[in-house]
Design a protein around this motif. Structure first.
Motif, mmCIF file in Angstrom:
data_model
loop_
_atom_site.group_PDB
_atom_site.id
_atom_site.type_symbol
_atom_site.label_atom_id
_atom_site.label_comp_id
_atom_site.label_asym_id
_atom_site.label_seq_id
_atom_site.Cartn_x
_atom_site.Cartn_y
_atom_site.Cartn_z
ATOM 1 N N PRO A 191 29.135 57.185 79.081
ATOM 2 C CA PRO A 191 30.113 56.664 80.049
ATOM 3 C C PRO A 191 31.561 56.954 79.672
ATOM 4 N N ILE A 192 31.868 57.094 78.380
ATOM 5 C CA ILE A 192 33.243 57.378 77.970
ATOM 6 C C ILE A 192 33.706 58.721 78.526
ATOM 7 N N ASN A 193 32.780 59.687 78.626
ATOM 8 C CA ASN A 193 33.156 60.976 79.214
ATOM 9 C C ASN A 193 33.641 60.794 80.649
ATOM 10 N N LEU A 194 32.937 59.978 81.411
ATOM 11 C CA LEU A 194 33.320 59.733 82.800
ATOM 12 C C LEU A 194 34.607 58.919 82.874
ATOM 13 N N GLU A 195 34.786 57.992 81.946
ATOM 14 C CA GLU A 195 36.026 57.209 81.915
ATOM 15 C C GLU A 195 37.215 58.120 81.613
ATOM 16 N N PHE A 196 37.021 59.037 80.685
ATOM 17 C CA PHE A 196 38.076 59.991 80.365
ATOM 18 C C PHE A 196 38.419 60.843 81.583
ATOM 19 N N LEU A 197 37.400 61.349 82.284
ATOM 20 C CA LEU A 197 37.645 62.164 83.471
ATOM 21 C C LEU A 197 38.341 61.357 84.565
ATOM 22 N N ALA A 198 38.016 60.086 84.672
ATOM 23 C CA ALA A 198 38.682 59.236 85.660
ATOM 24 C C ALA A 198 40.167 59.108 85.349
ATOM 25 N N ILE A 199 40.504 59.002 84.061
ATOM 26 C CA ILE A 199 41.911 58.937 83.664
ATOM 27 C C ILE A 199 42.621 60.236 84.051
ATOM 28 N N ILE A 200 41.977 61.360 83.788
ATOM 29 C CA ILE A 200 42.582 62.650 84.120
ATOM 30 C C ILE A 200 42.781 62.781 85.626
ATOM 31 N N GLN A 201 41.760 62.424 86.400
ATOM 32 C CA GLN A 201 41.854 62.566 87.852
ATOM 33 C C GLN A 201 42.863 61.602 88.465
ATOM 34 N N SER A 202 43.128 60.503 87.774
ATOM 35 C CA SER A 202 44.106 59.533 88.275
ATOM 36 C C SER A 202 45.533 60.019 88.098
ATOM 37 N N GLY A 203 45.718 60.998 87.236
ATOM 38 C CA GLY A 203 47.062 61.504 86.982
ATOM 39 C C GLY A 203 47.819 60.754 85.917
ATOM 40 N N LYS A 204 47.162 59.852 85.195
ATOM 41 C CA LYS A 204 47.854 59.054 84.184
ATOM 42 C C LYS A 204 48.163 59.840 82.913
ATOM 43 N N ALA A 205 47.451 60.929 82.698
ATOM 44 C CA ALA A 205 47.617 61.639 81.426
ATOM 45 C C ALA A 205 48.360 62.958 81.570
ATOM 46 N N ALA A 206 48.007 63.747 82.574
ATOM 47 C CA ALA A 206 48.587 65.086 82.702
ATOM 48 C C ALA A 206 49.896 65.041 83.480
ATOM 49 N N SER A 207 50.927 64.449 82.883
ATOM 50 C CA SER A 207 52.177 64.207 83.588
ATOM 51 C C SER A 207 52.936 65.482 83.913
ATOM 52 N N ALA A 208 52.646 66.603 83.223
ATOM 53 C CA ALA A 208 53.359 67.856 83.474
ATOM 54 C C ALA A 208 52.777 68.624 84.655
ATOM 55 N N VAL A 209 51.702 68.121 85.218
ATOM 56 C CA VAL A 209 51.019 68.808 86.315
ATOM 57 C C VAL A 209 51.219 68.018 87.604
ATOM 58 N N PRO A 210 51.557 68.667 88.729
ATOM 59 C CA PRO A 210 51.728 67.959 89.995
ATOM 60 C C PRO A 210 50.500 67.118 90.351
ATOM 61 N N LYS A 211 50.743 65.937 90.908
ATOM 62 C CA LYS A 211 49.639 65.019 91.182
ATOM 63 C C LYS A 211 48.571 65.609 92.101
ATOM 64 N N ILE A 212 48.985 66.482 93.007
ATOM 65 C CA ILE A 212 48.014 67.069 93.935
ATOM 66 C C ILE A 212 46.941 67.878 93.207
ATOM 67 N N LEU A 213 47.233 68.264 91.958
ATOM 68 C CA LEU A 213 46.310 69.117 91.211
ATOM 69 C C LEU A 213 45.414 68.367 90.238
ATOM 70 N N HIS A 214 45.580 67.055 90.111
ATOM 71 C CA HIS A 214 44.881 66.353 89.040
ATOM 72 C C HIS A 214 43.359 66.404 89.170
ATOM 73 N N ARG A 215 42.851 66.197 90.376
ATOM 74 C CA ARG A 215 41.397 66.253 90.545
ATOM 75 C C ARG A 215 40.900 67.678 90.308
ATOM 76 N N ALA A 216 41.635 68.649 90.824
ATOM 77 C CA ALA A 216 41.255 70.037 90.608
ATOM 78 C C ALA A 216 41.322 70.387 89.127
ATOM 79 N N LEU A 217 42.300 69.839 88.429
ATOM 80 C CA LEU A 217 42.441 70.105 86.988
ATOM 81 C C LEU A 217 41.197 69.651 86.237
ATOM 82 N N ALA A 218 40.697 68.463 86.557
ATOM 83 C CA ALA A 218 39.501 67.963 85.877
ATOM 84 C C ALA A 218 38.306 68.868 86.140
#
Length: 306
Positions: A191-218
């Motif tokens: 489950p931690i893998n999915l929790e980590f991916l949820a953080i990435i898709q939420s945009g909380k971590a990858a602040s240098a990347v436009p929010k529109i790309l966060h789900r695509a980034l994951a």
């Protein structure tokens, strides 16, 4: 402007003439100056690391990631940039600080297996995932790299890896896959893998990347995982990268590669070496011609520029 990391200050522009651990003509400079490649590759690296329960437990139980994903990601990014672009003396201080923190990371996985962050096998794998993740993200979403460039990229990263205590740094893609094959039986879904991916898709971590790309980034990061790893982690078709995702990220990666920011570590590091700030954006042929035989821009040589 100096950048802070755990009490250390990194000024990429000073001291004048001090070489980095990596030469400015290295493919490492091309890869690490691109924020899209670093974001995608960084997420892929973490997924490869979290596949092993020892690393997953060590990160989740001993870091601030789940509480402060932005701060943790920024500190990790600063350490990576310092290793490639920073003055060698500053990079060594940063890496030494990371190593001292890692000495304190010991514990047990939920299944009772002991781990320590400085275990040589874990150090080797963490280094391998980062090297492979960043390189493959650049290759797939920014610009393809030749086999020669890929080997040079790995070779030029060895001094940094050694400072972190890595005993078997990668010298080729084959080294990565050999290491992967040895560790693959240990990998598992969690489950931690999915929790980590949820953080990435939420945009909380990858602040240098436009929010529109966060789900695509994951999804892009997942697309870089070897099929056997993705199967082990049970990351199914719901995480497939769409054609639109790929187009968006490739466009973003190429655009990011053209932005010649004066605030970029690559720009400021080049100026420290007496080179034009735009040096990392020039073609490899132009770079080689410009550098010529100047020893002061090569790792391990005394600073001579003023």
């Amino acid at each position: 402007m100096a950048v802070g990391y755990k009490g250390y200050q990194i000024d990429y522009r000073r001291p004048l003439g001090e070489p980095a651990l990596v030469a400015p003509t290295s493919p490492q400079w091309r890869v690490f100056k691109n924020p899209i490649a670093i974001a995608i590759g960084g997420v892929a690296a973490v997924l490869l690391e979290f596949a092993d329960a020892r690393i997953r437990s060590g990160v989740w139980d001993h870091s601030t990631y789940k509480l402060d994903p932005i701060g943790r990601s920024k500190r990790t990014g600063i350490a990576a940039m310092a290793g490639v672009f920073g003055p060698a003396s500053a990079a060594r201080r940063i890496i030494g600080g990371v190593n001292r923190m890692h000495r304190k990371v010991v514990g047990e996985t939920p299944n009772g297996e002991a781990y320590r962050a400085l275990d040589p096998e874990l150090l080797d794998w963490v280094s391998a995932t980062a090297a492979y993740g960043f390189l493959e993200a650049y290759h797939c979403f920014v610009s393809p790299l030749s086999e020669e460039d890929r080997r040079t990229y790995y070779r030029d990263g060895e001094p940094i890896a050694r400072l972190y205590g890595v005993e078997n740094p990668l010298s080729s893609d084959a080294d990565f896959f050999a290491m992967l094959d040895r560790l693959l039986p240990r990998f598992e879904a969690h489950p931690i893998n999915l929790e980590f991916l949820a953080i990435i898709q939420s945009g909380k971590a990858a602040s240098a990347v436009p929010k529109i790309l966060h789900r695509a980034l994951a999804r892009a990061a997942i697309s870089l995982l070897p099929d056997a790893v993705r199967d082990r982690l049970e990351l199914g078709a719901e995480f497939d990268l769409t054609v639109t995702d790929r187009l968006l990220l490739r466009t973003a990666g190429k655009l990011a590669g053209k932005v010649r920011s004066r605030q970029s570590p690559a720009w400021q590091a080049a100026q420290r070496l007496g080179l034009p700030g735009e040096f990392a954006w020039l073609s490899p042929a132009k770079q080689r011609k410009m550098v010529g035989g100047r020893a002061s821009v090569r790792p391990g040589h005394a600073a001579t520029l003023t």
